[in-house]
Every structure is written in structure tokens, then in C-alpha cells.
Design a protein around this motif. Structure first.
Motif, short mmCIF file in Angstrom:
data_model
loop_
_atom_site.label_atom_id
_atom_site.label_comp_id
_atom_site.label_asym_id
_atom_site.label_seq_id
_atom_site.Cartn_x
_atom_site.Cartn_y
_atom_site.Cartn_z
N GLN A 101 0.87 -1.18 0.21
CA GLN A 101 0.06 -0.01 0.01
C GLN A 101 0.82 1.26 0.08
OE1 GLN A 101 -0.38 2.20 2.67
NE2 GLN A 101 0.70 1.32 3.97
N VAL A 102 2.02 1.24 0.69
CA VAL A 102 2.88 2.37 0.59
C VAL A 102 3.11 2.79 -0.76
CG1 VAL A 102 5.21 3.14 1.18
CG2 VAL A 102 4.12 1.51 2.81
N PHE A 103 3.56 1.82 -1.71
CA PHE A 103 3.74 1.99 -3.05
C PHE A 103 2.79 2.39 -4.07
CE2 PHE A 103 6.77 -1.12 -1.09
CZ PHE A 103 7.96 -0.19 -1.20
N PHE A 104 1.55 2.00 -3.70
CA PHE A 104 0.40 2.13 -4.30
C PHE A 104 -0.07 3.76 -3.81
CE2 PHE A 104 -0.47 -2.34 -4.89
CZ PHE A 104 -0.77 -2.44 -6.15
N THR A 105 0.32 3.96 -2.59
CA THR A 105 -0.22 5.40 -2.31
C THR A 105 0.63 6.58 -3.12
OG1 THR A 105 -0.78 4.61 0.04
CG2 THR A 105 -0.09 6.97 -0.15
N ALA A 106 1.91 6.21 -3.15
CA ALA A 106 2.88 6.93 -3.89
C ALA A 106 2.45 7.05 -5.35
CB ALA A 106 4.31 6.52 -3.67
N LEU A 107 1.91 6.06 -5.86
CA LEU A 107 1.51 6.05 -7.29
C LEU A 107 0.30 7.13 -7.36
CD1 LEU A 107 1.71 5.12 -10.28
CD2 LEU A 107 0.42 3.08 -9.68
N PHE A 108 -0.83 6.60 -6.51
CA PHE A 108 -2.12 7.51 -6.50
C PHE A 108 -1.83 8.94 -6.22
CE2 PHE A 108 -4.31 3.26 -5.36
CZ PHE A 108 -4.22 2.90 -6.73
N GLY A 109 -0.94 9.09 -5.21
CA GLY A 109 -0.32 10.41 -5.01
C GLY A 109 0.13 11.36 -6.07
N PHE A 110 0.95 10.65 -6.81
CA PHE A 110 1.38 11.27 -7.99
C PHE A 110 0.31 11.63 -9.09
CE2 PHE A 110 3.09 10.92 -12.40
CZ PHE A 110 4.05 11.86 -12.37
N VAL A 111 -0.51 10.58 -9.23
CA VAL A 111 -1.60 10.89 -10.25
C VAL A 111 -2.78 11.86 -9.92
CG1 VAL A 111 -3.33 9.66 -11.76
CG2 VAL A 111 -1.18 8.69 -11.38
N LEU A 112 -3.13 11.75 -8.67
CA LEU A 112 -4.48 12.49 -8.07
C LEU A 112 -3.84 13.71 -7.40
CD1 LEU A 112 -6.37 9.27 -6.78
CD2 LEU A 112 -6.68 10.54 -9.10
N LEU A 113 -2.99 13.69 -6.72
CA LEU A 113 -2.54 14.87 -5.94
C LEU A 113 -1.00 15.48 -6.30
CD1 LEU A 113 -2.87 13.35 -2.43
CD2 LEU A 113 -4.56 14.74 -3.64
N ARG A 114 -0.76 15.16 -7.63
CA ARG A 114 0.59 15.67 -8.10
C ARG A 114 1.97 15.71 -7.19
NH1 ARG A 114 -2.14 14.64 -11.81
NH2 ARG A 114 -2.57 15.99 -13.67
N GLU A 115 1.83 14.65 -6.36
CA GLU A 115 3.05 14.61 -5.19
C GLU A 115 4.08 13.94 -5.88
OE1 GLU A 115 0.30 14.15 -1.27
OE2 GLU A 115 1.43 12.39 -2.24
#
Length: 303
Positions: A101-115
């Protein structure tokens, strides 16, 4: 005492969370002996919500965010995980794979939150990809004498559960970025309400007719397992963890979560006698290294 130093009470709380969440996966296996995945989801959130919802006021947050969190974290993460444990995933390996989930969170954060991903996170994602490849090779080329209780469907579903956990993290981040003050425990309790009815509806639709309402036939040990999941793993675990995060920076608290898969592995092997193949050991080593790279990498930045 240094500022933000962990006290003896803090260390006890952190270790308690590691044990509670690590043993959590074995307890799920016990509960699934008598309950279907959707029955277990219904019961877990009834236990988690009903006692405290009568005494804790709803947080000052839009109901839609509570609903999103309850659906992603409750029905999404745990609903899919319970199905995975039922169709072919061991408690030991689930405790490790769910940490992706740590890495999925990073992926979704990049796509959805531009992190943007830090360098330790980028390195960790590479190691995690290699680790997942080892798990996949276990099904493509298992070799002789490496039979295990896992299936490809269970593997894929567990990753799906991790991705739903990541989506709930994105919802929690959005709420935090709004700047609204709220109690994390109230957030967990009241978001759980939105998981009960969907779980009950899924049970009504997908569980066989004979299993829909056979709650009284469950063993006492299975009900104790449900109580553990609702009261200990959810309410006590999240209360202790959020308390630590309130008192200390995340980079001091997060590394303790590395102990969860260690306890989960040990509990699955010792309590349930679960076997792990060489490919799976390789994948575990790479995933733990990936988590360590992400959680500990920030501690070694030049000052």
C-alpha cells in the motif's frame, strides 16, 4: 530528554500496535472458518462502530469524505482481503503483501495529488517491483515440492486490497490538507458506518441462501476473532497509532510498521503451520528492503 524522544510508554504503544496488527491476519483466518468474507466484514464493522458511535460525536468533516474512506478502507481493503484469504492467500504472506500500500499510495498520490516521489521512494518502488516479480514467478515456475496454500487469484486480490488501502490514504490526506481539526478516532468510527450496509448487501447477494443468516451457528472462537478485529485491531490499534503520530514526527513512528509483516510471518508459520516457498522468501526479502528504503531513507539525508 530530547524533543520528540520516544518515552517508555510510547515504545510500549508502538510494540503493542505491531503485535496487534501482525496477529490480525491469523485472527482473520480463524474467523473465516465460520463466516463468509462479507459476513465477516459486516460483523467487524458492527463491532467497531456500535460501541463508540453512541458516545463519540461525528467529526466536523463532509459526509462524502467519511463515506469514501469507509468504502475504500472498509469494503475495498478488508472486503477484498477477506476474499483473498478465503480463495488462496496465507495469513503470513498477506501481512507482507498488504504493505505494498505504501507504493500504491505513492502512485495514486502522483496521479491524483501531483505529489513527487523522493529518491528513497523511487528506489523502494524498484525493489518492490522486483519483489512482486518473485511472487509472480512462484506461480509461473513453482518448482517441485513447493506446494503452498496461495493461488494466483489470492495474490492478485491481496494486491487489490493494498491498492484500496492506498486510496483510503489519499482520502485521509485530502481531509488533512483541508485544514479541518478532527479526532482521528471519530473519523475511523464514523467512516466505518458506511461499510456496514454495503457488506450486508454483498452478503445477501453473494452468500449462499443457507449461509445468509446462520450467525448463531458460528463457534465462540470465531465470535472472539470478530471482537478482536473490531475492538482490538481497529479501535485499540488505530487509537494507539494515531496517538503516536500526534506526539511524534511520522519518520519516527513509521519505521515501527516494519515489524508488522515480521510478526505476521511468524504468527502464520507458528500458529497455522503455513509454508513459504523459496520464490516467496525472495519476494519477502525484497519487499521488506523496499519498505526499509522508504521509511528509513529520509533519516540519512545530509543536514
Amino acid at each position: 530528554m530530547r524533543p520528540n524522544a520516544l518515552t517508555g510508554r510510547d515504545l510500549t504503544s508502538a510494540l503493542a500496535v505491531v503485535v496487534v496488527w501482525g496477529v490480525n491476519f491469523v485472527v482473520m483466518k480463524f474467523a473465516l472458518r465460520d463466516f463468509t468474507p462479507f459476513q465477516l466484514g459486516t460483523a467487524r464493522y458492527v463491532f467497531a462502530v456500535l460501541p463508540l458511535a453512541l458516545f463519540i460525536r461525528p467529526p466536523n468533516i463532509s459526509w462524502k469524505w467519511l463515506a469514501f474512506y469507509g468504502l475504500f478502507q472498509g469494503v475495498g481493503q478488508f472486503g477484498i482481503l477477506f476474499v483473498a484469504l478465503k480463495v488462496g492467500m496465507t495469513a503470513a504472506l498477506a501481512s507482507v503483501l498488504l504493505q505494498t500500500q505504501v507504493f500504491f499510495t505513492a502512485l495514486f498520490g502522483f496521479v491524483l495529488l501531483r505529489e513527487r516521489a523522493s529518491r528513497p521512494l523511487q528506489a523502494g518502488m524498484v525493489l518492490a517491483a522486483l519483489g512482486l516479480s518473485c511472487f509472480a514467478l512462484n506461480y509461473i515456475n513453482p518448482g517441485s515440492g513447493s506446494a503452498s496454500a496461495t493461488t494466483l487469484a489470492g495474490f492478485v486480490l491481496t494486491l487489490g486490497a493494498a491498492s484500496m488501502w492506498a486510496m483510503s490514504n489519499i482520502v485521509a490526506r485530502h481531509v488533512q490538507q483541508s485544514g479541518v481539526a478532527y479526532s482521528p478516532l471519530a473519523f475511523v468510527v464514523w467512516s466505518g458506518i458506511f461499510a456496514i450496509l454495503p457488506f450486508a448487501a454483498l452478503s445477501y447477494v453473494f452468500d449462499p441462501e443457507a449461509l445468509r443468516w446462520q450467525w448463531t451457528g458460528a463457534r465462540a472462537s470465531s465470535w472472539l476473532a470478530v471482537a478482536y478485529l473490531g475492538w482490538v485491531a481497529t479501535l485499540l490499534g488505530y487509537s494507539l497509532w494515531t496517538g503516536l503520530l500526534k506526539r511524534h514526527p511520522a519518520n519516527r513512528v513509521a519505521p515501527f510498521s516494519l515489524g508488522v509483516p515480521v510478526v505476521g510471518l511468524a504468527a502464520g508459520m507458528l500458529v497455522l503451520g503455513e509454508a513459504i516457498t523459496p520464490w516467496q522468501w525472495a519476494g519477502i526479502a525484497l519487499l521488506v528492503a523496499a519498505l526499509g528504503c522508504v521509511m528509513l531513507g529520509g533519516l540519512f539525508k545530509p543536514r
